[in-house]
Write an enzyme that holds these catalytic residues in place. Structure first.
Site, mmCIF file in Angstrom:
data_model
loop_
_atom_site.group_PDB
_atom_site.id
_atom_site.type_symbol
_atom_site.label_atom_id
_atom_site.label_comp_id
_atom_site.label_asym_id
_atom_site.label_seq_id
_atom_site.Cartn_x
_atom_site.Cartn_y
_atom_site.Cartn_z
ATOM 1 N N ASP A 1 5.552 -2.691 -4.187
ATOM 2 C CA ASP A 1 4.309 -3.207 -3.648
ATOM 3 C C ASP A 1 3.469 -1.962 -3.289
ATOM 4 O OD1 ASP A 1 2.560 -5.099 -2.285
ATOM 5 O OD2 ASP A 1 3.335 -4.228 -0.434
ATOM 6 N N LEU A 2 2.154 -2.121 -3.150
ATOM 7 C CA LEU A 2 1.318 -0.941 -2.894
ATOM 8 C C LEU A 2 0.998 -0.781 -1.398
ATOM 9 C CD1 LEU A 2 -0.290 1.411 -4.143
ATOM 10 C CD2 LEU A 2 -2.178 -0.171 -4.531
ATOM 11 N N ASP A 3 0.180 -1.698 -0.896
ATOM 12 C CA ASP A 3 -0.237 -1.595 0.509
ATOM 13 C C ASP A 3 0.949 -1.833 1.441
ATOM 14 O OD1 ASP A 3 -1.686 -1.620 2.909
ATOM 15 O OD2 ASP A 3 -2.035 -3.772 2.750
ATOM 16 N N LYS B 1 1.687 -13.932 -4.574
ATOM 17 C CA LYS B 1 2.965 -13.982 -3.874
ATOM 18 C C LYS B 1 2.842 -15.061 -2.782
ATOM 19 C CE LYS B 1 3.135 -8.937 -4.349
ATOM 20 N NZ LYS B 1 2.984 -7.642 -3.664
ATOM 21 N N GLU C 1 9.049 -4.137 -0.603
ATOM 22 C CA GLU C 1 7.971 -4.989 -0.084
ATOM 23 C C GLU C 1 7.853 -4.921 1.431
ATOM 24 O OE1 GLU C 1 5.548 -7.040 -0.025
ATOM 25 O OE2 GLU C 1 5.188 -7.436 -2.118
ATOM 26 N N ASP C 2 6.623 -4.966 1.936
ATOM 27 C CA ASP C 2 6.426 -4.979 3.395
ATOM 28 C C ASP C 2 5.981 -6.343 3.911
ATOM 29 O OD1 ASP C 2 3.797 -4.746 2.221
ATOM 30 O OD2 ASP C 2 3.068 -4.289 4.243
ATOM 31 N N LYS D 1 -1.969 -9.191 5.494
ATOM 32 C CA LYS D 1 -1.172 -8.252 4.697
ATOM 33 C C LYS D 1 -0.471 -8.969 3.546
ATOM 34 C CE LYS D 1 -0.571 -4.605 8.054
ATOM 35 N NZ LYS D 1 0.332 -3.814 8.886
ATOM 36 N N SER E 1 1.507 -5.405 -7.148
ATOM 37 C CA SER E 1 0.595 -5.517 -6.004
ATOM 38 C C SER E 1 -0.404 -6.650 -6.204
ATOM 39 C CB SER E 1 -0.161 -4.186 -5.843
ATOM 40 O OG SER E 1 -1.255 -4.339 -4.978
ATOM 41 N N ALA E 2 -0.865 -7.216 -5.090
ATOM 42 C CA ALA E 2 -1.912 -8.239 -5.143
ATOM 43 C C ALA E 2 -3.297 -7.619 -5.311
ATOM 44 C CB ALA E 2 -1.884 -9.051 -3.856
ATOM 45 N N THR F 1 -3.140 1.052 3.158
ATOM 46 C CA THR F 1 -4.542 0.690 2.936
ATOM 47 C C THR F 1 -4.973 -0.429 3.883
ATOM 48 O OG1 THR F 1 -3.688 -0.503 1.004
ATOM 49 C CG2 THR F 1 -4.989 1.464 0.569
HETATM 50 P P1 B16 Z 1 -7.886 -6.304 -2.967
HETATM 51 P P2 B16 Z 1 -0.385 -5.386 -1.694
HETATM 52 C C1 B16 Z 1 -2.654 -6.516 -0.844
HETATM 53 O O1 B16 Z 1 -1.969 -5.399 -1.347
HETATM 54 C C2 B16 Z 1 -3.046 -6.264 0.603
HETATM 55 O O2 B16 Z 1 -1.876 -6.177 1.420
HETATM 56 C C3 B16 Z 1 -3.898 -7.404 1.088
HETATM 57 O O3 B16 Z 1 -4.292 -7.169 2.428
HETATM 58 C C4 B16 Z 1 -5.132 -7.532 0.184
HETATM 59 O O4 B16 Z 1 -5.950 -8.621 0.583
HETATM 60 C C5 B16 Z 1 -4.668 -7.732 -1.261
HETATM 61 O O5 B16 Z 1 -3.832 -6.649 -1.638
HETATM 62 C C6 B16 Z 1 -5.827 -7.815 -2.246
HETATM 63 O O6 B16 Z 1 -6.466 -6.571 -2.273
HETATM 64 O O7 B16 Z 1 -8.943 -6.914 -2.116
HETATM 65 O O8 B16 Z 1 -7.951 -4.801 -3.069
HETATM 66 O O9 B16 Z 1 -7.825 -6.944 -4.349
HETATM 67 O O10 B16 Z 1 0.318 -5.367 -0.374
HETATM 68 O O11 B16 Z 1 -0.066 -6.617 -2.534
HETATM 69 O O12 B16 Z 1 -0.244 -4.110 -2.464
HETATM 70 MG MG MG Z 2 2.088 -4.933 0.941
#
Ligand code: B16
Ligand code: MG
Length: 215
Positions: A10-12, A146, A170-171, A46, A115-116, A18
């Protein structure tokens, strides 16, 4: 049991924090709509998609705009967020992550992003980490958020490995549930007692070595 051949990150919250920039941008939107948005509120966003995050924020402020207005709000929030993350650099990679990626590569373990975020390419490029990933699956490639397992199943398929040969890092609880639904091992990054159903939990990846992916 299958030997682990791939790690999906996962990224964030795992590779980079972020969430603090998402928070600043969402807070700015809430403030423009006349209500406050706290750090505790931000915890609920998150791992959640951009549009679902907006829905949660609007419910906190008890604001009910039209669908067209919602799209404009999400775009505005994203433009502020992109402004913040355009300044990211290597110093913001979370402790231990780069060394761990290097060790995995040296040991022939494949690496994917799951990542999302729709901004993941810009983030990885600014962190100088893109070349460590054999596959990048993000919010631009998947249609189901997810806890649906789509993001991780697509990652395994792009890496040409079986789900049972993968470990997900994953967090967010939704991400842990997605990894389990994909029949993968999952290492939770966060606090024991908060994250449920992970196979192992660590506070972060500082001092992480290849032995953590032995099950
Ligand atoms: P964006 P992850 C997620 O990243 C974030 O945790 C979440 O807060 C955010 O809304 C989502 O990505 C979408 O991000 O607006 O940049 O498309 O944890 O899945 O890496
Ligand atoms: Mg995350």
């Amino acid at each position: 049991m299958n030997k682990i051949k791939a790690c999906l990150f996962d990224l964030d919250g795992v590779v980079v924090d972020t969430a603090k920039y998402h928070y600043l941008a969402w807070k700015r939107l809430a403030s423009s709509l006349g209500f406050d948005f706290t750090k505790e509120d931000n915890e609920r966003l998150k791992g959640v998609s951009r549009m679902r995050s907006l829905e949660i924020l609007l419910s906190i402020g008890k604001v009910n705009p039209s669908e067209g207005k919602k799209i404009m709000m999400a775009q505005e929030k994203n433009s502020w967020y992109v402004e913040y993350i355009s300044k990211l650099d290597e110093s913001e990679i979370l402790p231990g992550v780069k060394d761990f990626l290097i060790e995995l590569r040296r040991n022939g373990i494949k690496i994917a992003l799951g990542s999302a975020s729709k901004n993941s390419m810009m983030i990885l490029n600014n962190l100088n980490l893109t070349s460590y990933f054999d596959a990048i699956v993000d919010g631009n490639k998947v249609s189901k958020a997810k806890p649906d397992p789509e993001v991780f199943l697509l990652g395994a398929s792009e890496l040409k490995v079986q789900p049972s040969e993968c470990v997900v890092f994953e967090d967010a609880q939704a991400g842990i549930d997605a990894a389990k639904a994909a029949n993968m091992k999952v290492i939770g990054i966060g606090q024991k007692g908060v994250l449920l159903n992970a196979d192992k939990i660590f506070e972060g990846l500082s001092d992480a070595h290849i032995d953590i992916i032995e099950f």
